[in-house]
Design an enzyme around this catalytic site. Structure first.
Site, PDB file in Angstrom:
ATOM      1  CB  SER A 155      18.315   3.553  -3.372  1.00 53.75           C
ATOM      2  OG  SER A 155      18.020   3.602  -2.014  1.00 53.75           O
ATOM      3  CE1 TYR A 167      13.806  -3.487  -0.704  1.00 52.63           C
ATOM      4  CE2 TYR A 167      12.349  -1.697  -0.042  1.00 52.63           C
ATOM      5  CZ  TYR A 167      13.084  -2.350  -1.016  1.00 52.63           C
ATOM      6  OH  TYR A 167      13.093  -1.875  -2.306  1.00 52.63           O
ATOM      7  CE  LYS A 214      16.505  -1.516  -2.099  1.00 51.43           C
ATOM      8  NZ  LYS A 214      17.252  -1.721  -3.353  1.00 51.43           N
TER       9      LYS A 214
HETATM   10  N1  LIG Z   1       9.079  -2.503  -7.435  1.00 51.94           N
HETATM   11  C1  LIG Z   1       9.127  -1.516  -6.553  1.00 51.94           C
HETATM   12  O1  LIG Z   1       8.077  -1.031  -6.090  1.00 51.94           O
HETATM   13  C2  LIG Z   1      10.457  -0.953  -6.123  1.00 51.94           C
HETATM   14  C3  LIG Z   1      10.448   0.293  -5.462  1.00 51.94           C
HETATM   15  C4  LIG Z   1      11.664   0.839  -5.055  1.00 51.94           C
HETATM   16  C5  LIG Z   1      12.842   0.181  -5.303  1.00 51.94           C
HETATM   17  N2  LIG Z   1      12.818  -1.039  -5.943  1.00 51.94           N
HETATM   18  C6  LIG Z   1      14.115  -1.690  -6.147  1.00 51.94           C
HETATM   19  O2  LIG Z   1      14.294  -1.914  -7.531  1.00 51.94           O
HETATM   20  C7  LIG Z   1      15.134  -3.045  -7.728  1.00 51.94           C
HETATM   21  C8  LIG Z   1      14.501  -3.975  -8.746  1.00 51.94           C
HETATM   22  O3  LIG Z   1      13.229  -4.330  -8.277  1.00 51.94           O
HETATM   23  P1  LIG Z   1      12.044  -4.839  -9.221  1.00 51.94           P
HETATM   24  O4  LIG Z   1      10.813  -4.164  -8.732  1.00 51.94           O
HETATM   25  O5  LIG Z   1      12.398  -4.764 -10.637  1.00 51.94           O
HETATM   26  O6  LIG Z   1      11.990  -6.374  -8.719  1.00 51.94           O
HETATM   27  P2  LIG Z   1      11.713  -7.745  -9.470  1.00 51.94           P
HETATM   28  O7  LIG Z   1      10.695  -7.562 -10.548  1.00 51.94           O
HETATM   29  O8  LIG Z   1      11.455  -8.722  -8.378  1.00 51.94           O
HETATM   30  O9  LIG Z   1      13.133  -8.063 -10.174  1.00 51.94           O
HETATM   31  C9  LIG Z   1      14.260  -8.357  -9.386  1.00 51.94           C
HETATM   32  C10 LIG Z   1      15.410  -8.740 -10.290  1.00 51.94           C
HETATM   33  O10 LIG Z   1      16.529  -9.084  -9.465  1.00 51.94           O
HETATM   34  C11 LIG Z   1      16.982 -10.390  -9.818  1.00 51.94           C
HETATM   35  N3  LIG Z   1      17.566 -11.032  -8.644  1.00 51.94           N
HETATM   36  C12 LIG Z   1      16.976 -11.355  -7.467  1.00 51.94           C
HETATM   37  N4  LIG Z   1      17.851 -11.923  -6.634  1.00 51.94           N
HETATM   38  C13 LIG Z   1      19.040 -11.970  -7.293  1.00 51.94           C
HETATM   39  C14 LIG Z   1      20.341 -12.446  -6.956  1.00 51.94           C
HETATM   40  N5  LIG Z   1      20.620 -12.983  -5.747  1.00 51.94           N
HETATM   41  N6  LIG Z   1      21.322 -12.347  -7.885  1.00 51.94           N
HETATM   42  C15 LIG Z   1      21.075 -11.815  -9.115  1.00 51.94           C
HETATM   43  N7  LIG Z   1      19.867 -11.334  -9.476  1.00 51.94           N
HETATM   44  C16 LIG Z   1      18.863 -11.422  -8.572  1.00 51.94           C
HETATM   45  C17 LIG Z   1      15.748 -11.093 -10.360  1.00 51.94           C
HETATM   46  O11 LIG Z   1      16.136 -12.128 -11.244  1.00 51.94           O
HETATM   47  P3  LIG Z   1      15.881 -13.701 -10.966  1.00 51.94           P
HETATM   48  O12 LIG Z   1      14.663 -13.839 -10.107  1.00 51.94           O
HETATM   49  O13 LIG Z   1      15.720 -14.230 -12.372  1.00 51.94           O
HETATM   50  O14 LIG Z   1      17.117 -14.156 -10.278  1.00 51.94           O
HETATM   51  C18 LIG Z   1      15.105  -9.951 -11.147  1.00 51.94           C
HETATM   52  O15 LIG Z   1      15.730  -9.802 -12.412  1.00 51.94           O
HETATM   53  C19 LIG Z   1      15.359  -3.660  -6.354  1.00 51.94           C
HETATM   54  O16 LIG Z   1      16.629  -3.249  -5.861  1.00 51.94           O
HETATM   55  C20 LIG Z   1      14.255  -3.051  -5.504  1.00 51.94           C
HETATM   56  O17 LIG Z   1      14.612  -2.949  -4.155  1.00 51.94           O
HETATM   57  C21 LIG Z   1      11.670  -1.613  -6.366  1.00 51.94           C
END
Ligand SMILES: NC(=O)c1ccc[n+]([C@@H]2O[C@H](COP(=O)([O-])OP(=O)(O)OC[C@H]3O[C@@H](n4cnc5c(N)ncnc54)[C@H](OP(=O)(O)O)[C@@H]3O)[C@@H](O)[C@H]2O)c1
Length: 246
Positions: free
Chosen positions: A148, A162, A166
């Site tokens: 989340s 967003y 969440k």
């Molecule tokens: N980064 C932050 O600051 C942060 C903070 C709080 C929560 N989060 C949460 O953490 C999670 C991961 O985020 P992250 O920061 O690691 O983001 P990220 O670096 O953009 O990675 C996102 C991942 O999701 C995959 N993805 C996107 N759309 C998809 C789909 N329709 N089907 C299957 N895979 C899909 C992408 O793969 P492909 O592009 O290869 O498809 C990638 O592996 C998310 O739920 C985000 O909301 C992130």
């Protein structure tokens, strides 16, 4: 490389394991002996991530992946069939794939809204549904990690879609936990603040020095997996210790 293979013989499915938090969790699990299956939307990044996870794998853990779109239920069903074939049973599921589209509400298109809710909320339901069916067949149950965000409790300008996804995810995950905790199904929502990944607008890891590292989220997952079955952490809030002062 760690020699602590406390997850040897366990299996995990991670959505969105091609980079960022999902890739770090997949590496963390595999390095402790867990077999893992990941997905992303396209073949090449999946293949590259599988190779990188294999480099860290330990204790004979198996690593595999396939392209799947988590916002599409048929694609999720196919992904879980593939995971069944590769793993033979599923103990841990990480609902990680997610997107953020950050715009003022008046500027959000219907497509922006549908994409955000379609992946961050509908997609999590599809994955959870497939996971629960399998957990219920296994007497040992299973563990669901819902990635989340602090955006699940802190609304911010530009975050309408967003935040909605969440906030909804936390409500879903806590009701799900109450529905199934007696069935040996464990559910934890992990709610990070800024993590150094390509997720942020602009797609850069800018701020890597003060942000949470994806590996820290992986370490949190590993420490939760070490807890005895009598205790369940349902929600973890994670924030950078020293964000830039406003
Ligand atoms: N980064 C932050 O600051 C942060 C903070 C709080 C929560 N989060 C949460 O953490 C999670 C991961 O985020 P992250 O920061 O690691 O983001 P990220 O670096 O953009 O990675 C996102 C991942 O999701 C995959 N993805 C996107 N759309 C998809 C789909 N329709 N089907 C299957 N895979 C899909 C992408 O793969 P492909 O592009 O290869 O498809 C990638 O592996 C998310 O739920 C985000 O909301 C992130």
């Amino acid at each position: 490389m760690t020699s602590d293979t406390f997850l040897k013989g366990k299996t995990a499915v991670i959505t969105g394991g091609t980079r960022g938090i999902g890739l770090a969790i997949a590496k963390g699990l595999a390095s402790h002996g867990c077999s893992v299956v990941i997905c992303g939307r396209s073949q090449k990044p999946v293949d590259e991530a599988v190779a990188a996870i294999r480099d860290t794998a330990n204790g004979g853990s198996k690593v595999a992946g396939m392209p799947a779109d988590v916002s599409n239920y048929e694609s999720v069903v196919e992904f879980f069939r593939y995971a069944d074939d590769e793993l033979g049973g599923i103990d841990i599921v990480v609902n990680n794939a997610g997107i953020g589209i950050f715009k003022k509400t008046s500027e959000l298109t219907v497509e922006d809204w549908r994409q955000t809710i379609g992946l961050n909320l509908d997609g999590v339901f599809y994955v959870t549904k497939e996971a629960l069916g399998r957990f219920q067949k296994q007497s040992g149950g299973g563990y669901l990690f819902q990635i989340s965000s602090l955006a699940a409790k802190n609304p911010f300008a530009g975050g309408a879609a967003y935040n909605a996804s969440k906030f909804g995810l936390n409500g879903f995950s806590e009701a799900l936990m109450l529905d199934h905790r007696q069935d040996n199904v464990r559910v934890t929502s992990i709610m990070p603040g800024s993590v150094s990944t390509e997720f942020s607008p602009g797609g850069s890891t800018k701020g890597a020095d003060w942000k949470i590292a994806p590996e820290d989220i992986s370490d949190i997952v590993l420490s939760l997996l070490r807890l005895p079955g009598r205790t369940l952490v349902s929600r973890v809030e994670v924030r950078p210790a020293k964000p830039p002062k406003a």
